[in-house]
Design a protein around this motif. Sequence first.
Motif, mmCIF file in Angstrom:
data_model
loop_
_atom_site.group_PDB
_atom_site.id
_atom_site.type_symbol
_atom_site.label_atom_id
_atom_site.label_comp_id
_atom_site.label_asym_id
_atom_site.label_seq_id
_atom_site.Cartn_x
_atom_site.Cartn_y
_atom_site.Cartn_z
ATOM 1 N N ASP A 149 0.809 -1.219 0.000
ATOM 2 C CA ASP A 149 0.000 0.000 0.000
ATOM 3 C C ASP A 149 0.846 1.274 0.000
ATOM 4 O O ASP A 149 0.312 2.382 -0.078
ATOM 5 N N ARG A 150 2.177 1.125 0.066
ATOM 6 C CA ARG A 150 3.072 2.281 -0.036
ATOM 7 C C ARG A 150 3.586 2.472 -1.456
ATOM 8 O O ARG A 150 4.374 3.400 -1.704
ATOM 9 N N LEU A 184 -2.141 10.101 -7.701
ATOM 10 C CA LEU A 184 -2.575 10.517 -6.371
ATOM 11 C C LEU A 184 -4.024 10.125 -6.100
ATOM 12 O O LEU A 184 -4.388 9.839 -4.953
ATOM 13 N N ASP A 185 -4.838 10.092 -7.138
ATOM 14 C CA ASP A 185 -6.233 9.671 -6.965
ATOM 15 C C ASP A 185 -6.333 8.207 -6.545
ATOM 16 O O ASP A 185 -7.348 7.782 -5.978
ATOM 17 N N ARG A 186 -5.290 7.431 -6.837
ATOM 18 C CA ARG A 186 -5.301 6.013 -6.481
ATOM 19 C C ARG A 186 -4.679 5.759 -5.112
ATOM 20 O O ARG A 186 -4.630 4.614 -4.670
ATOM 21 N N PRO A 190 -3.318 8.194 3.660
ATOM 22 C CA PRO A 190 -2.452 9.386 3.695
ATOM 23 C C PRO A 190 -0.978 9.026 3.821
ATOM 24 O O PRO A 190 -0.612 7.944 4.282
ATOM 25 N N ALA A 191 -0.140 9.962 3.414
ATOM 26 C CA ALA A 191 1.313 9.795 3.536
ATOM 27 C C ALA A 191 1.924 11.127 3.921
ATOM 28 O O ALA A 191 1.491 12.181 3.459
ATOM 29 N N ALA A 192 2.946 11.083 4.779
ATOM 30 C CA ALA A 192 3.622 12.307 5.203
ATOM 31 C C ALA A 192 4.421 12.912 4.060
ATOM 32 O O ALA A 192 4.599 14.123 3.978
ATOM 33 N N GLU A 193 4.900 12.047 3.178
ATOM 34 C CA GLU A 193 5.734 12.492 2.056
ATOM 35 C C GLU A 193 5.631 11.473 0.936
ATOM 36 O O GLU A 193 5.407 10.287 1.166
ATOM 37 N N GLY A 218 -0.095 20.825 -2.557
ATOM 38 C CA GLY A 218 0.243 20.917 -1.154
ATOM 39 C C GLY A 218 0.831 19.644 -0.580
ATOM 40 O O GLY A 218 0.726 19.376 0.620
ATOM 41 N N ILE A 219 1.504 18.863 -1.434
ATOM 42 C CA ILE A 219 2.031 17.563 -1.024
ATOM 43 C C ILE A 219 3.552 17.605 -1.015
ATOM 44 O O ILE A 219 4.188 17.991 -1.999
#
Length: 294
Positions: A149-150, A184-186, A190-193, A218-219
Motif C-alpha cells: 500500500d506504499r 494521487l487519486d489512487r 495518507p502519507a507524510a511524504e 500541497g504535497i
Amino acid sequence: MHILITDSGVGGLSVCAYAERFLRTTSVDQPVSLTYVNASPENDFGYNSMGSRDEKVENFDRFLHIVADRYQPDLIFVACNTLSVLMADTEFLRENRTPVRGIVEIGVNRLLHDLRHTPQSKVVIFGTVTTIEEQTYPELLKHGGIDEDRIIAQACPSLADTISEDRQGSKARQKIREFVGEALDRSTTPAAEFLAYLACTHYGYRKEFFAETFAKRGIAVQVLNPNEFVANDLFGSLKQELYGSGREGDIQVEFVTRYRIPETALETIAFFLEPISPRTIKAFQKYTYDPGLF
C-alpha cells in the motif's frame, strides 16, 4: 576502459552526460571511452511499440549480441528502464559474455534505502507502459520488505516522446499534471511524504514539472531522477580500474544510431544537457549514423 551505454531512444543520453561529468570532475586517471548506442530500431518505432513481450526480448537480445561483438566493451550499462526489465530473459545475459548492469537494480536499491528511512512515505513510480506492466519495481520493493500500500505504479503513455519534442515544455507539463493526478487519486491512505521516482530516462529532463505539480497540491515530495546518481554507483564499483595510475585520463564520447535523429530532438536534448556535459552534446550533434547497425 570501454563502457557501452544503451537506451531505447535518446533519453539515456543524460546518463551518459552525468557519467562523463563524474569522470571529468573526479580526475579519473585511466582512458575511458563512453559509447552510447541507441537501441531503438526507428524514431517512431521503439520497444514500447512492439506487439509482444517475446518480440521485445528477441529484438533486444539480438541487439546486445551485435553491439557486444562490434564494440567489445568492458561493460554494458542498460540505461533504459524498459530494457532493464527485459534483459534478464535474454540469451545474452545467460551466456555471461560481457558484464551487464541495468538502471533498475540501482534505482531499486536507492528506493529501498529511502523508503526504509522514511516509514511514513509512499512512492509513485512513473514509467512507460512496458515498465509498469512488467511490475518489476513493485515486486522488487515488496521483496525488500516494503508494504504494497506504499507503492503506486503510474504508466505515462507517450510522455517520453512529448518531452523530446517539446523544448518549450507546455505539452509535457500538461501531461505530467494528468499523470500525477491519476497516481494521487489512487492513493487510498495518507502519507507524510511522497517519493516520485522517474522510471524513464526522458522524465528526468522535466523533473521540475513533477515537483511543481505535487507542490501545487500541497504535497511534500522528493523527486528521484536515477540518471543523476547512476554514475556514482556505477563508477564507485570500478575504482580499481579507473584510478591509481597517477596519469591524467582521457575521456571519449561517441553516439551511434541506426536512424537519423530529428532536428527537434537534437535541439531539445542539447538544451537540457549542455550545462551538464558539453562533450556529450558535441558527440550527440555529430552522431554516427549507421542504418545497418542491427
